[in-house]
Design an enzyme around this catalytic site. Structure first.
Site, PDB file in Angstrom:
ATOM      1  N   SER A 239       0.849  -1.186   0.000  1.00  0.00           N
ATOM      2  CA  SER A 239       0.000   0.000   0.000  1.00  0.00           C
ATOM      3  C   SER A 239       0.887   1.238   0.000  1.00  0.00           C
ATOM      4  O   SER A 239       2.113   1.126  -0.021  1.00  0.00           O
ATOM      5  CB  SER A 239      -0.893   0.018   1.233  1.00  0.00           C
ATOM      6  OG  SER A 239      -0.111   0.336   2.369  1.00  0.00           O
ATOM      7  N   LYS A 240       0.252   2.379   0.040  1.00  0.00           N
ATOM      8  CA  LYS A 240       0.962   3.647   0.011  1.00  0.00           C
ATOM      9  C   LYS A 240       1.989   3.774   1.144  1.00  0.00           C
ATOM     10  O   LYS A 240       3.013   4.426   0.971  1.00  0.00           O
ATOM     11  CB  LYS A 240      -0.068   4.778   0.130  1.00  0.00           C
ATOM     12  CG  LYS A 240       0.299   5.881  -0.743  1.00  0.00           C
ATOM     13  CD  LYS A 240      -0.668   6.795  -1.331  1.00  0.00           C
ATOM     14  CE  LYS A 240       0.004   7.786  -2.255  1.00  0.00           C
ATOM     15  NZ  LYS A 240       0.282   7.348  -3.559  1.00  0.00           N
TER      16      LYS A 240
END
Ligand code: GLU
Length: 477
Positions: A239-240
């Site tokens: 994810s980010k």
């Protein structure tokens, strides 16, 4: 082969990897690579996302042979398929409201059964008349045979069996007659004659449903390959939080296309136990689905940094310059650096190519060349700590540089090396103040190259400026 992104955001690492695997198989088998935009979710799909996905694919160089085909423009094909399924008795109208479905699911959970939705098919004429009077519209569900099973002969995962008892009568058409994702994807794969569906493992539960639709239409499903999940170095889903997670981020950080492709290819695929660096041509030649693993893949930015350095050094100076200029231009740096910057950037290539791991670092290493001297706090701290020493070594360096007629990396190096020996200084104690004098920074490209790139006149001017500032502080003290 096809790539079928939903245009609801940017192109993420996972999507880009799916696109790449499909593209590589197409390029190495001579098949076609089709781009299909699955934009039937009208609320979440946006033209901006569509444009960004196409742009990111183009940047990666993943060119498509067909498309982009917009799924939303294929309503007629989907409606015809729904009609055929209806005629074949494979689907039925389901009238349950959302509350009624929830009651059904709750009852299933209570009796410890999987909350699998099956619509009622024995409505009385009165019920139907009432629904009509209420203006209720049915959805259409696929009649899954709870006693059956679907076996996927998956390229990556081997045989995967789905027991139909746990697959609900999934919706194929919404109450407004439009197709759902499972219907549209199955029909489009068929209609576009997709031979191999290569996609993320998160889609595997859709596959038996899509196979059922295709079989109910009297056709044969394509081959499937479900490629492993992508995790971050902490083994949690990528994810980010793990740093750059979209192609756009990677590009902005200054990773070059060939390194990104190389890193994406290694997300689940390997050639052997040791080779990690592949050019795009090598990948086209060597990539096979047979060497795709089913264990989760880890995306590690630190590894990408290393690959990026390798790929940049594999480039010719000319190719590197072009890539660098393109990057600086897109980021608005070229305009900021001002007139004449291009020539200096060209000259700086050999010095920066050795040092960079991402193009974004160019500005840290060489951006000072295009700005007036700004001394960073941490650099000023170093030269002002021992003022007398700084003034001596910078003064000593200046004296030698002023004597030089020819200002080349060799002549500058010889002069400064000679001076530091004469002064009996350790290399670092002598050279660090020289670097600060012209760059104002602790880190930059090599000092000798820095001096030459700046040019004799400007270098001497900066030395004098720095000496002036230090002398001021000395007299004030
Ligand atoms: N549109 C789906 C997605 O973006 C992909 C479906 C597929 O590859 O079949 O996740």
């Amino acid at each position: 082969m096809r790539f079928a992104p939903s245009p609801t955001g940017t192109l993420h690492v996972g999507g880009a990897r799916t696109a790449l695997f499909n593209w590589l198989v197409a390029r190495n088998t001579g098949g076609d690579f089709v781009l299909r935009l699955e934009d039937t979710d009208r609320e979440r799909s946006t033209p901006e996302s569509e444009a960004e996905i196409l742009r990111a694919l183009s940047w990666l160089g993943l060119d498509w042979d067909e498309g982009p085909v917009r799924q939303s423009e294929r309503g007629d094909v989907h409606r015809q398929a729904i009609e055929r399924l209806r005629e074949a008795g494979a689907i039925y109208p389901a009238w349950e409201s959302e509350e009624e479905l929830e009651t059904q699911r709750a009852a299933a959970r209570e009796s410890k059964q999987a909350p699998v939705v099956r619509g009622r098919r024995d409505w009385s004429d009165e019920d139907l008349a009432r629904f009509e009077a209420e203006g209720r519209q049915p959805v259409w569900r696929f009649a899954v045979d709870p006693a059956g099973e679907t076996v996927i002969d998956d390229y990556v995962r081997g045989e995967v069996t789905f027991d139909h008892g746990s697959i609900e009568d999934f919706v194929v058409a919404r109450s407004d007659g439009t197709a759902t994702y499972n219907l549209a994807a199955a029909v489009d794969d068929l209609d576009m004659r997709i031979s191999h569906v290569i996609r993320g493992e998160d889609h595997i539960s859709n596959t038996p449903k899509q196979m059922m639709v295709i079989r109910a239409l009297g056709e044969t499903p394509p081959e499937y390959a479900h490629i492993p999940l992508i995790l971050g170095p902490d083994k949690k889903r990528l994810s980010k939080r793990h740093g750059a997670d979209s192609v756009e981020d990677l590009e902005e950080t200054g990773y070059v296309r060939s390194a990104v492709i190389n890193a994406l290819a290694l997300l689940g695929w390997s050639f052997d136990d040791k080779t990690t660096v592949f050019t795009i041509d090598e990948l086209v030649e060597k990539f096979t689905m047979a060497r795709v693993s089913k264990s989760p893949a880890v995306f590690d930015v630190a590894k990408l940094d290393k690959l990026n350095g390798r790929h940049m050094r594999l480039m010719s100076d000319e190719e590197f310059l072009e890539t660098l200029l393109g990057y600086l231009e897109r980021r608005g740096r070229l305009a900021e650096y001002g007139e004449g910057a291009e020539a200096v950037i060209r000259e700086s290539v050999p010095a920066v190519k050795r040092k960079l791991s991402r193009l974004a670092e160019y500005d840290d290493l060489a951006g000072w060349l295009f700005r007036p001297l700004v001394v960073a706090d941490e650099a000023w701290e170093v030269v002002s700590k021992d003022l007398k020493h700084s003034i001596q070594v910078i003064g000593g360096g200046l004296g030698r540089l002023e004597e030089l007629d020819e200002f080349t990396t060799e002549s500058v190096k010889d002069a400064l090396q000679d001076q530091l020996h004469i002064m009996g200084e350790a290399a670092r104690d002598f050279l660090e103040p020289q670097r600060i004098a012209i760059t104002g920074q602790l880190i930059s490209i090599g000092i000798y190259e820095s001096l030459v790139l700046l040019g004799r006149e400007e270098a001497i001017r900066r030395y004098r400026e720095m000496l002036g500032r230090l002398a001021e502080l000395w007299t004030a003290a």
